[in-house]
Design a protein around this motif. Structure first.
Motif, short mmCIF file in Angstrom:
data_model
loop_
_atom_site.label_atom_id
_atom_site.label_comp_id
_atom_site.label_asym_id
_atom_site.label_seq_id
_atom_site.Cartn_x
_atom_site.Cartn_y
_atom_site.Cartn_z
N GLU A 143 -89.69 34.53 89.33
CA GLU A 143 -89.91 33.49 90.34
C GLU A 143 -89.99 34.07 91.74
O GLU A 143 -90.75 33.59 92.57
N ARG A 144 -89.19 35.10 92.01
CA ARG A 144 -89.24 35.69 93.35
C ARG A 144 -90.59 36.34 93.57
O ARG A 144 -91.15 36.29 94.66
N LEU A 204 -80.89 34.58 83.65
CA LEU A 204 -81.11 34.31 85.07
C LEU A 204 -81.80 35.48 85.77
O LEU A 204 -82.71 35.29 86.57
N LYS A 205 -81.35 36.70 85.45
CA LYS A 205 -81.94 37.87 86.11
C LYS A 205 -83.44 37.94 85.83
O LYS A 205 -84.24 38.21 86.73
N VAL A 236 -85.54 35.42 84.80
CA VAL A 236 -86.34 34.31 85.33
C VAL A 236 -86.44 34.41 86.85
O VAL A 236 -87.50 34.12 87.43
N LEU A 237 -85.39 34.86 87.51
CA LEU A 237 -85.45 34.93 88.98
C LEU A 237 -86.34 36.08 89.44
O LEU A 237 -87.01 35.96 90.46
#
Lengths: 119, 271
Positions: A29-30, A22-23, A25-26
């Motif tokens: 994306e951010r 998650l860390k 991919v986010l």
């Protein structure tokens, strides 16, 4: 050994894997959420131009918009390692055939050139 | 105190938005606040079922937006609490029927009569979800400790920061809170589920509450009772704690220790 494995199966902490995925991919994306809409088209045009001189795959050219301190940066990375230089006749080579649609450039923290500080 | 508009949103579907909207609205009403809960999920209405008023729906949100009905004809007064009203949506129209200026007019009228206006958002990031969050003063991000839910929550947080009315008009930003639902302390302890700190760190927004996975939530929806009315329910108590925090009180997090089942209980099932 097999019997021991059966008796004491290895406990994999899948929550930690989820957190790390998650860390990453986010973070991507951010960064790409604030990227201008023209990046994919720019990347395609650049591929056409660079492709006249060098054999290059779509994934060897990346376009990012980022910041370094006070400065906004348009960052274009062309990977040359392993690329073959095309013989140039009469000035410029023929434009390459239309490329397949290109995925949106995703900023990759690991791909920054040495003069850009990530983040 | 001016009325506050609170949106419950998540991006992902099935995480418990409607359950949470019903519970938070009922909790605020139990604390003496005049509260209305609005279903923004046009075409897929379910708040009426969760609130147990599905057979009393005559007029809906879209009728009022279009001027076909008056607000007081469409609002359904809860039979358990005098402070609580349900504003159902249309089951037959589509989400494009939610016109932003019409929604604003209805919200302005509600502001005069209520302390809290709870907006139950549809899933996704399309027109319906954007309309539900657009007018929010406070957003409660309902998130499950699971990768796709956390990722979608991050997306919605970004949208709140850029596309809400407060963002577009350079007002104070929407106050964003995390409500972590379907949390299983047993699975977190085994390393099978993201923990509270993991999700807090990834989303970096303040935590409003943690709702434990609980059998009482399904029972509550079976009977159309917001889970806070079930006094024996850990989830209901956790929602009431979250409501207290929303009202500015300090409450310790509860129900986060794995339940130890005795040997006999696991043999013979639950008593």
């Amino acid at each position: 050994m097999r019997l021991l494995d059966l008796l004491f199966p290895e406990r994999r902490n899948t929550a930690a894997i989820a957190r790390d995925r998650l860390k990453i991919v986010l973070a991507h994306e951010r960064a790409s959420a604030s990227a201008p809409d023209f990046l994919p088209a720019l990347q395609k045009d650049l591929l056409d131009v660079v492709g006249r001189y060098i054999e290059i795959r779509d994934d060897m050219l990346r376009v990012n918009v980022g910041r370094s301190g006070e400065t906004s940066l348009l960052e274009i990375n062309v990977e040359l390692d392993g690329a073959t230089i095309k013989p140039v006749k009469n000035g410029a080579a023929k434009p390459r055939p239309a490329a397949a649609p290109i995925a949106v450039a995703k900023p990759d923290p690991g791909s920054h050139p040495p003069w850009v500080k990530p983040g | 105190m001016p009325a506050k508009v609170i949106v419950l949103t998540s991006g992902k579907g099935g995480v418990g938005k409607t359950t949470s909207a019903a519970a938070v609205a009922a909790g605020l009403a139990l604390r003496g606040n005049r509260t209305v809960v609005i279903d923004f999920d046009v075409g897929l209405r379910n708040l009426d079922l969760i609130m147990g008023c599905e057979r009393r729906v005559v007029f809906d949100f879209i009728n009022v937006i279009n001027g076909d009905a008056k607000l007081n004809q469409a609002l359904i007064k809860d039979r358990r609490n005098d402070n609580l009203y349900v504003f159902p949506t249309s089951q037959t129209r589509d989400k494009d029927a939610l016109k932003r200026d019409g929604v604003e007019r209805v919200l302005d009228e509600l502001r005069e009569n209520f302390d809290y206006i709870i907006c139950d958002s549809p899933a996704g990031i399309e027109h319906g979800a954007i309309t539900a969050l657009y007018f929010a003063d406070i957003a409660i991000i309902v998130t499950n400790p699971e990768v796709s839910s956390v990722r979608d929550s991050d997306r919605i947080i970004g949208i709140l920061a850029s596309k809400s009315r407060r963002a577009e008009n350079n007002m104070d930003p929407v106050a964003v809170h995390l409500l972590l639902s379907r949390y299983s302390p047993e699975r977190v302890e085994k390393g099978e589920m993201l923990g509270i700190d993991d999700v807090k760190e990834i989303l970096s927004i303040p935590l409003l509450g943690v709702i434990p996975e609980s059998e009482s939530v399904l029972k509550a929806s079976n009977t159309g009772t917001p889970v806070v009315f079930d006094e024996g329910s850990p989830a209901g108590q956790a929602y009431l704690d979250a409501v207290a925090r929303l009202l500015g009180e300090e409450r310790e997090l509860r129900f986060l220790k794995p339940e130890r089942r005795s040997f006999f209980r696991s043999l013979f099932g639950r008593p």
